[in-house]
Design an enzyme around this catalytic site. Structure first.
Site: not given
Length: 396
Positions: A252, A347, A349
C-alpha cells in the site's frame, strides 16, 4: 447532516458520537470487516461511506481491532443495525463509535452518495450532528470548503508508534524483519510472526542508522494514510535500504514509497480503491487474485516492459510492473530486477479476507532464508503450517 464541498446535502440520523467532523469523503465496497476498516490507520483524515447497506449487526470486539484506536474522521451508513447478533460481540458498533469520538450518520442514501463520488471524485466533506446543526447550511458548506485537501497531506507522524517494539515468533526465529510503521495494521506483524520471522517494529521517523542497528535480514514498509509525495523522509529512508541492498517488501503506502524512491511519480486517483473485492492480475503467474484495497494514490510506472528506475541515473536498475488492477489498469505491484525489492498496492494481510495474496509473505520468508544462506523452502520454515489453517483462523 452530511455536506459535500459541491453543495450536496444529505440528512439522516445521528450515529455514534455527536458533533462535527471534517475529512475527505470516500467509499468502501467491503460487505464484511467494518471493524477492520474503522481501525485501519490508512483511513486517517477520511470520512468513510459504506456501500453495503446493513452495517453493525455483528457489533464490535477487542480481538478485531487492527490498531490501537479508530482512525476514521466520520462514518456514513444506510441502515445501522438496531441489535447485535454475534457471540463475539462485546459492544454495539454505535457504542464503539461514540466511545471513540467518531461522528457518524445513518439513514442516508449511500447508493446515491457513492454514485456522486464515483462521477465527481472523492471530495472534502463534513458530518454534523447535535449542537453543530445550529449553524446554517451555508456556514457548514463554507467550513467544509475551507479544510485542506488530501493532496499534500501527511499523517505519518500521527499514526506511527512512538518507540520501537520487538515481537518474537513462537519457536526459533528464522530471521529478523525491520518493519517501518507508516500506519501498520496488526495483521501484518502476525503474518510475519506466523512464518517464523522476528519483527522489529520501528517508528516512521527512524533513521537509516537506527534501522540498520537492528541488523535486519529484510525490511518491510507498511500501509498508511496521506499523500506519498509528502513523505520525503520515508522515501530517503527507503533509499538507504536499497543502497544497503537489503531485501524489501512494501504494501500500500509502502508500494507508493518504493515507486518514489526509485524515481517514479505518484498521482491521486479520482475516487480510489477501497474494499475487499478488487480483482488484480498477477502478470508473472497469470492468476487473478481477489484482493483488499484502501488507497487513493497510485504509482505512475508504464505498464509494459522493463524500465530503468529514473533516480540517480538508474542506480537501482530495472523495474517491472508485476500486478495490475483489472477494473482500471492501475499499477498494483512492482518489482526490481536488479535489487531484492518488491511491493504491492493492495493488502495481502487483510484480516477479514480475502487471503488470495498471502503468499507474498511466504516470498518474504524465502528472501530471508536465502539471505541467511539457508536452502529451506516454505514447507521447511517454522510457522508455515499457518497456511494450512482455515482462512477464518489464519490471521487470528
Amino acid at each position: 447532516m452530511l455536506v459535500l464541498e459541491d453543495g450536496t446535502v444529505l440528512r439522516g440520523s445521528a450515529y455514534g458520537a455527536r458533533g462535527s467532523r471534517l475529512g475527505e469523503v470516500v467509499f468502501t465496497t467491503g460487505m464484511t470487516g467494518y471493524q477492520e476498516t474503522l481501525t485501519d490507520p490508512s483511513y486517517a483524515g477520511q470520512i468513510v461511506v459504506q456501500t453495503a447497506p446493513h452495517i453493525g449487526n455483528t457489533g464490535a470486539n477487542g480481538q478485531d481491532m487492527e490498531s490501537r484506536k479508530l482512525w476514521v474522521r466520520g462514518y456514513a451508513v444506510r441502515d445501522a443495525s438496531r441489535i447485535v447478533s454475534s457471540y463475539r460481540a462485546e459492544q454495539s458498533l454505535d457504542d464503539l463509535l461514540a466511545s471513540s469520538d467518531v461522528v457518524g450518520i445513518s439513514d442516508i442514501d449511500t447508493r446515491m452518495l457513492t454514485r456522486i463520488l464515483r462521477e465527481v471524485g472523492s471530495m472534502r466533506g463534513g458530518i454534523f450532528s447535535g449542537a453543530a446543526l445550529e449553524a446554517s447550511e451555508q456556514e457548514l458548506l463554507r467550513t467544509v470548503r475551507e479544510q485542506p485537501t488530501m493532496s499534500g497531506a501527511s499523517f505519518v507522524e500521527e499514526v506511527t508508534i512512538a518507540q520501537p517494539v520487538v515481537l518474537e515468533p513462537e519457536g526459533e526465529a528464522i530471521g529478523t524483519i525491520a518493519a517501518v510503521d507508516l500506519g501498520i495494521k496488526g495483521a501484518s506483524p502476525r503474518s510475519m510472526l506466523s512464518r517464523g520471522l522476528r519483527v522489529h517494529l520501528l517508528p516512521a521517523t527512524s533513521t537509516v542508522d537506527e534501522l540498520l542497528a537492528v541488523d535486519p535480514d529484510a525490511v518491510f514498509f507498511s500501509n498508511g494514510p496521506g499523500d506519498p509525495a509528502a513523505a520525503d523522509a520515508q522515501v530517503d529512508l527507503l533509499r538507504g535500504v536499497l543502497d544497503a541492498d537489503l531485501p524489501f517488501f512494501g504494501i500500500c503506502f509502502g508500494n507508493q514509497l518504493l515507486g518514489r524512491a526509485l524515481g517514479f511519480d505518484t498521482y491521486k486517483l479520482k475516487f480510489g480503491h477501497r474494499g475487499i473485492n478488487q480483482p488484480v492480475l498477477d502478470r508473472e503467474t497469470g492468476k487473478v487474485e481477489i484482493t483488499a484495497h484502501n488507497h487513493g494514490f497510485a504509482v505512475d510506472v508504464p505498464l509494459q516492459g522493463e524500465h530503468v528506475a529514473p533516480h540517480r541515473g538508474g542506480r537501482y536498475g530495472r523495474v517491472v510492473v508485476t500486478h495490475v488492477g483489472l477494473n482500471d489498469d492501475v499499477v498494483e505491484g512492482i518489482r526490481c530486477l536488479d535489487r531484492p525489492a518488491y511491493s504491492v498496492q493492495y493488502h495481502p494481510e487483510a484480516a477479514g479476507g480475502p487471503h488470495d495474496a498471502s503468499y507474498l509473505f511466504d516470498r518474504l520468508a524465502d528472501l530471508v532464508a536465502e539471505r541467511r544462506g539457508g536452502s529451506a523452502g516454505r514447507a521447511d520454515l517454522p510457522g508455515s503450517a499457518a497456511d494450512t489453517l482455515p482462512s477464518s483462523q489464519k490471521e487470528s
